[in-house]
Design a protein around this motif. Structure first.
Motif, short mmCIF file in Angstrom:
data_model
loop_
_atom_site.label_atom_id
_atom_site.label_comp_id
_atom_site.label_asym_id
_atom_site.label_seq_id
_atom_site.Cartn_x
_atom_site.Cartn_y
_atom_site.Cartn_z
N GLU A 143 -1.47 -4.13 -7.05
CA GLU A 143 -2.79 -4.06 -7.51
C GLU A 143 -3.33 -2.97 -6.49
N HIS A 144 -4.81 -2.88 -6.82
CA HIS A 144 -5.38 -1.95 -5.88
C HIS A 144 -5.43 -2.49 -4.32
N GLU A 172 1.27 6.26 -7.17
CA GLU A 172 0.30 7.18 -7.59
C GLU A 172 0.82 8.63 -7.43
N LYS A 184 3.37 0.29 -10.41
CA LYS A 184 1.85 0.10 -10.85
C LYS A 184 1.58 -1.32 -11.54
N GLU A 226 0.70 -1.30 -0.01
CA GLU A 226 0.19 0.05 -0.04
C GLU A 226 0.96 1.28 -0.12
N LEU A 267 2.26 1.63 -3.55
CA LEU A 267 1.40 2.05 -4.57
C LEU A 267 1.30 3.61 -4.19
#
Length: 797
Positions: free
Chosen positions: A145-146, A102, A141, A95, A98
């Motif tokens: 994953e989300h 972003e 990315k 997380e 990520l």
């Protein structure tokens, strides 16, 4: 000494309630890091850095308004803690990684929007040599994953492990379903739960021996045993082993990416720092727009004037807009270069302390890159430091208010001013108060004279009448006062410049019911000290100022009515001109139709004469008819021709020698010679050599009167000076229109408008508006030495 200056600076920020303004500013920031920075927004002293911040605010404000929906920092996260973890060799979670990906994507998009060296040179300079790490962003990315889960695409081994786990879980699920069907009578329910990560079923206490499996737990009542089916034990062990291998592979990948982050931590920190500054600049721009602020003009020269026209306290604006408080009363401060001390007097609750805080906050805002909520362009020296001694009940916290506390604070300020160079602003509230009035007054006068030698500007509030007289003995001193309505016993909060204030104590006491004999005796005591005469003089000055203000308002009203009448007359003239043109056009059409009808009849008569059967009688009749037609049309044409025609520049005429139409380009001063263009030919002809297109001849007997303006007078009006120049740089178009229109009303000749180049919107907007102003003759660019394309000259009619 440096520590002493820091303490005084921090105390001044607290007294001026700078932290509240910072809190308001932070609400306009888009990122967590930007909000935290705004909460403790630094006040800078270097003029170059202050101007740089103001330019950033201006540039990002234009960009934010040009983009539909405004500039967005969505997706920009505070990754400082992740960078610190990776630097130490730690492994960031999926997380967290990520969030870095972003952030990189968002800042790269912002970079594309901001990067424009022509329109935004200051912001673009910050982007030079900036690395946005697109490859690192793609890697993260692709691998995450989300929600931060490591993707199967990141590793073939990881994908294989997860596929095996999925197959084993399905096999185990199918096996348990068969057992539930086979041994349903031995179970309390058909729910499959977990104990220590292993699947179990609820078996009745008396049927444990009949169910194939291992007991892992029991219910609190003891009536149910939770057993793991024997057939799933091996499958669960295999799944657990694969999950361990999956976890190790995920940690390997996260560690690999974390080391990549650590290797690029320096450039990533620079990247986040720059875009945090962009977010702060955007917050400054949006907060300044919320306040209705204008960019201040910071002067490096310490002797520069200090001008704030119609400044409104920013914290009071916030209360007005967010808490629906009363409208803010603006103040105007105009301190010339020679002034050093301003003494503000007037009754309590009149707004003296608010005025001090307003001036202090204005200086702090300008030094922090914020625009000032003024009606006109603010001008002020770039003060190195601001020091304040304000102790009142209006602060959010209790401050020192005793005489000793005030003196300690002022002595510290004097000590700093004596040992540190710079441009200083000193704000003193109720100077000399808290002790014997005579001694306090003497001490206050001495302190202000000392500060006049050491500080660029000192503004002090006081009730001592002796301080009002300093202006008449020292040109560096000036008086100001807060207005008070003696009839309603309420302050107006308006700052009156050049007039000392009255305390109005006797008036207030009388209206509040104090016995008349007490008021009378107090007035006698006041007159015996000659203070009553001073109050009479002050009252007279206030009444004179009031009369001047009323006269100015009446003059402005008369000017507005005159402009309205002018506009009505202009509209009436335009309507009349249009109506006259329509009438002339109708007459022309009637005449043309009549001529055409006559021509048709003439052709018919000619055909009769050409007929072989025509006799002499026919020729006689036709001749009579032709003479009547000629007489009728000559009479009609003569009715339309005016004997007093005189040509004008731009009018279409006919050259008699050539028989062709042309256009008048110029007329000589005596009106007897014309410069005419006929096709590509340009020639100079006499007035009698032309006629109008409808056959009118020029009136040669009319005397031409030529009025010449002395050359010295016209040239004097065409010289650029500070009195005929208005600076609107940094304003929006509608704001600039108001400033220019007000300036034009006071001017009698051409004016120079400094609008700068920038994106060109301000210049084009002003030019478009000026084209519609009826009393403007033309607008041109200034000469190169007067500013060229960055300056426009407006020539009134």
């Amino acid at each position: 000494m440096e520590k002493l200056a820091i303490e005084a600076h921090e105390e001044t920020l607290e007294l001026l309630e700078w932290h509240i303004l910072c809190k308001h500013l932070s609400s306009f920031a888009s990122t967590v890091k930007g909000r935290n920075y705004c909460l403790s927004l630094p006040v800078l002293s270097n003029i170059s850095t202050c101007r740089l911040l103001l330019e950033e605010t201006k540039e990002i404000d234009f960009l934010d308004q040009d983009i539909e929906g405004g500039l967005s920092f969505h997706g920009v996260h505070d990754i400082s803690h992740v960078l610190a973890l990776c630097r130490k060799g730690g492994i960031a979670s999926g997380e967290e990684l990520l969030a870095i990906a972003e952030t990189l994507g968002s800042v790269r998009n912002l970079r594309r929007q901001i990067d424009n060296a022509e329109l935004r040179p200051t912001l673009t300079d910050r982007l030079i040599n900036l690395v946005t790490h697109p490859q690192l962003e793609r890697t993260l990315k692709r691998g995450l994953e989300h929600g931060g889960r490591v993707s199967d695409q990141a590793s073939s081994d990881l994908a294989a492990f997860r596929k095996q786990i999925q197959c084993l879980r399905k096999e185990r699920s199918d096996l348990i379903s068969e057992l539930l069907k086979s041994y349903g009578n031995l179970l309390n329910d058909n729910v499959v739960s977990e104990r220590n990560g292993r699947p179990v079923v609820a078996v009745k206490i008396g049927a444990a021996a009949q169910f194939p499996g291992l007991v892992l737990d029991s219910s609190s009542s003891g009536n149910t045993l939770f057993m793991e089916p024997k057939g799933t034990i091996q499958l669960t062990n295999e799944i657990s082993e694969l999950e361990v291998r999956t976890f190790k592979e995920e940690q390997r990948l996260l560690g690999l990416w974390s080391r990549e982050i650590a290797n690029n931590a320096d450039s990533l920190e620079d990247l986040i720092e720059i875009f945090m500054q962009f977010d702060v600049a955007l917050a400054r721009a949006r907060y300044s727009r919320f306040l209705g602020g204008l960019p201040p003009d910071l002067k490096e020269n310490a002797e520069a004037p200090f001008v704030l026209r119609g400044f409104r306290h920013p914290l009071l604006i916030w209360k007005q807009k967010r808490e629906e408080a009363q409208p803010v009363v603006p103040i105007t401060v105009d301190v010339s270069s020679n002034l050093r001390v301003v003494a503000i007097t007037g009754p309590n609750t009149g707004g003296k302390t608010v005025t001090l805080k307003s001036i202090g906050l204005a200086v702090l805002m300008a030094r922090s890159g914020l625009f000032l909520p003024c009606k006109g362009p603010p001008i002020l020296p770039c003060f190195t430091s601001v020091f304040a001694d304000i102790g009142d009940d209006q602060s959010l916290q209790q401050n020192l208010s005793t005489f000793s506390g005030h003196i300690r604070r002022i002595c510290r300020i004097l000590q700093i001013l004596s040992h540190q160079p710079g441009i200083f602003l000193v704000l003193l509230d109720e100077i000399g108060a808290g002790t014997d009035p005579s001694e306090g007054s003497a001490l206050a006068m001495s302190l202000l004279r000392t500060l006049a030698d050491k500080a660029r500007l000192t503004i002090a509030t006081t009730h001592f009448g002796e301080l009002k007289a300093l202006k008449y003995f020292d040109a560096r001193f000036e008086n100001a006062s807060v207005a008070f309505n003696g009839e309603t016993l309420t302050p107006t909060y308006q700052l009156q410049w050049g007039i000392p204030g009255r305390s109005n104590a006797l008036n207030i006491a009388s209206r509040l019911g104090c016995p008349a004999e007490v008021i009378t005796h107090a007035q006698e005591l006041l007159n015996s000290k000659s203070e009553g005469e001073v109050n009479i003089v002050i009252k007279g000055l206030e009444e004179q100022r009031k009369r001047q203000h009323e006269a100015a308002e009446n003059a402005a009203l008369l000017l507005a009515r005159t402009e309205l009448l002018h506009e009505q007359l202009l509209n009436h003239w335009q309507k009349q001109s249009k109506k006259s043109a329509e009438i002339k056009e109708n007459e022309r059409r009637k005449l043309s139709a009549s001529i055409q009808k006559g021509q048709q009849e003439v052709r018919r008569l000619i055909r009769q004469l050409r007929n072989t059967d025509a006799s002499g009688e026919t020729a006689r009749v036709v001749g009579q008819r032709l003479r009547r037609i000629e007489a009728e049309h000559v009479e009609k044409v003569n009715e339309k021709i005016s004997p007093g025609w005189r040509p004008e520049i731009g009018e279409r005429i006919r050259l008699l020698a050539l028989g062709k139409p042309g256009e008048i380009l110029d007329i000589s001063e005596d009106g007897l010679h014309l410069t005419v263009r006929c096709g590509v030919l340009r020639s100079k002809v006499n007035l009698h050599a032309v006629e109008s297109l409808d056959g009118r001849k020029p009136n040669l007997t009319e005397q031409v009167v030529v009025v010449k303006t002395p050359l010295t007078l016209s040239r004097a009006n065409e010289i650029k000076t500070s009195k005929n120049t208005v600076d609107v740089r940094g304003l929006r178009v509608h704001e600039a229109e108001v400033v220019v229109e007000e300036f034009m009303r006071k001017s009698t000749g051409p004016i120079w408008i400094m609008h700068g180049i920038g994106s060109g919107k301000l210049k084009h907007g002003l030019r478009h508006w000026l084209d519609s102003v009826p009393y403007v003759e033309r607008v041109t660019d200034a000469s190169k030495e007067d500013g060229g394309g960055a300056c426009s000259i407006v020539w009134p009619k």
